[in-house]
Design an enzyme around this catalytic site. Structure first.
Site, mmCIF file in Angstrom:
data_model
loop_
_atom_site.group_PDB
_atom_site.id
_atom_site.type_symbol
_atom_site.label_atom_id
_atom_site.label_comp_id
_atom_site.label_asym_id
_atom_site.label_seq_id
_atom_site.Cartn_x
_atom_site.Cartn_y
_atom_site.Cartn_z
ATOM 1 N N ASP A 217 0.857 -0.974 0.144
ATOM 2 C CA ASP A 217 0.087 -0.279 -0.129
ATOM 3 C C ASP A 217 0.758 1.113 0.486
ATOM 4 O OD1 ASP A 217 1.215 -0.399 2.989
ATOM 5 O OD2 ASP A 217 -0.824 -0.967 3.160
ATOM 6 N N GLU B 82 -9.856 -1.957 5.218
ATOM 7 C CA GLU B 82 -10.233 -1.786 6.270
ATOM 8 C C GLU B 82 -11.605 -2.515 6.495
ATOM 9 O OE1 GLU B 82 -8.751 -0.356 8.506
ATOM 10 O OE2 GLU B 82 -7.870 2.247 8.186
ATOM 11 N N HIS C 204 -7.033 -4.848 10.291
ATOM 12 C CA HIS C 204 -7.145 -4.381 9.053
ATOM 13 C C HIS C 204 -5.599 -5.312 8.588
ATOM 14 C CE1 HIS C 204 -4.582 -0.129 9.293
ATOM 15 N NE2 HIS C 204 -3.824 -2.006 8.964
ATOM 16 N N ASP D 266 -7.866 -2.514 14.076
ATOM 17 C CA ASP D 266 -8.638 -2.255 13.444
ATOM 18 C C ASP D 266 -9.559 -4.421 12.726
ATOM 19 O OD1 ASP D 266 -7.814 -1.964 11.222
ATOM 20 O OD2 ASP D 266 -8.836 0.177 10.950
HETATM 21 C C1 F6R Z 1 0.912 -1.657 5.709
HETATM 22 C C2 F6R Z 1 -0.101 -2.152 5.804
HETATM 23 C C3 F6R Z 1 -0.653 -2.850 7.424
HETATM 24 C C4 F6R Z 1 0.353 -2.126 8.570
HETATM 25 C C5 F6R Z 1 -0.088 -2.039 10.024
HETATM 26 C C6 F6R Z 1 0.096 -2.643 11.138
HETATM 27 O O1 F6R Z 1 1.996 -1.561 5.012
HETATM 28 O O2 F6R Z 1 -0.079 -2.925 5.001
HETATM 29 O O3 F6R Z 1 -1.459 -3.060 7.387
HETATM 30 O O4 F6R Z 1 0.601 -3.488 8.430
HETATM 31 O O5 F6R Z 1 -1.075 -1.263 9.822
HETATM 32 O O6 F6R Z 1 1.072 -1.195 11.404
HETATM 33 P P1 F6R Z 1 2.044 -1.529 12.939
HETATM 34 O O7 F6R Z 1 3.358 -2.201 12.276
HETATM 35 O O8 F6R Z 1 2.457 -0.191 12.410
HETATM 36 O O9 F6R Z 1 1.671 -1.727 13.643
#
Ligand code: F6R
Length: 260
Positions: free
Chosen positions: A67, A143, A138, A136
């Protein structure tokens, strides 16, 4: 789904790096799916270490990131292209033109997303996808409520995700509202998936994803339907799992030919 509970993120990262290392060694032209955020930092550190020790050659590897924020150029310190450059690409010998991160400045977002999907197909699909987990539920930036059949597209970030990610920005109102993300179905097409989640803050959502019902409201729960997923969590993130002792027993009793 294999749930692997380890004392620390470093232990999880070491195991994950060995799995990736084996793939890269065995498959010329391996295609890796990569994630950003705090979670994969120890994993990328370990991959860099293996590369520096002469144990890992990335020259034939192609990568696709999950992403990118819409509106941030690749040289913006909060963009995911920049993150990848700092945390991994600059320290390994991957060829820059084989690294793919969605373009947050694409004029034709829809066309760019379709081309991203096509580029994945043209490379023969993703062999191994690294995932983190949002609080959440994702994966990528899919989301809650994301279609389980979704493909790469624009998404609106939830307030919770923007709050969680505000730590990377100076102020919360600088966190973009939109992103481009691989879809849930794009992720499910990957041949192998490694999901990492660390810390108490991920304990409740990891339990929902692994032991709750499969639901678009917890997009990570769809991984229950994937034939080759390993979930690496530390003890803190495992604290709400009902079957925690069983997962530990399974891992302790793994036959040696299955070890990594
Ligand atoms: C980032 C991504 C997100 C993160 C998620 C957890 O490329 O795809 O799904 O893996 O938001 O973020 P952290 O690791 O910062 O807790």
């Amino acid at each position: 789904m294999e749930v692997i509970i380890q004392p620390s993120p470093a232990d999880c990262a070491a195991m994950g790096a060995r799995i990736i290392g084996k793939l890269v060694e065995q498959k010329a032209g391996a295609v890796l799916g990569l994630a950003t955020g705090s979670t994969p930092i120890p994993l990328y550190g370990e991959l860099v270490r293996l590369h520096r020790d002469g144990q890992l050659d990335f020259s034939g590897v192609t990568s696709f990131n999950l992403d990118e924020y819409i509106g941030l150029p690749g040289d913006h310190p909060c963009s995911y292209r920049y993150f990848m450059q700092q945390e991994l690409f600059k320290d390994i010998n991957i060829k820059p033109d084989r690294t793919h991160v969605p373009d947050g400045l694409a004029d034709d977002v829809d066309g760019h997303c379709k081309a991203y999907e096509q580029a994945i197909l043209d490379c023969g699909g993703i062999d191994l996808q690294v995932l983190g987990l949002g609080t959440d539920g994702h994966i990528g930036f899919n989301e809650p409520g994301s279609s389980l059949g979704s493909r790469t597209r624009i998404k609106t970030l939830t307030g919770k995700t923007r709050e969680d990610n505000a730590r990377f920005f100076e102020r919360i109102d600088e966190v973009p509202r939109h992103c481009i993300t691989m879809g849930v179905a794009t992720i499910m097409d990957c041949r192998q998936i490694l999901l990492f989640a660390f810390g108490e803050g991920k304990a409740e959502i990891i339990a929902e994803a692994i032991e709750g019902p499969v639901s678009a409201m917890v997009p990570a729960s769809v991984l229950q339907m994937h034939p080759d997923v390993k979930i690496f969590i530390d003890d803190a993130a495992a604290s709400c799992l009902k079957q925690r002792d069983y997962y530990k027993e399974v891992f302790a009793g793994k036959p040696s030919w299955q070890s990594f």
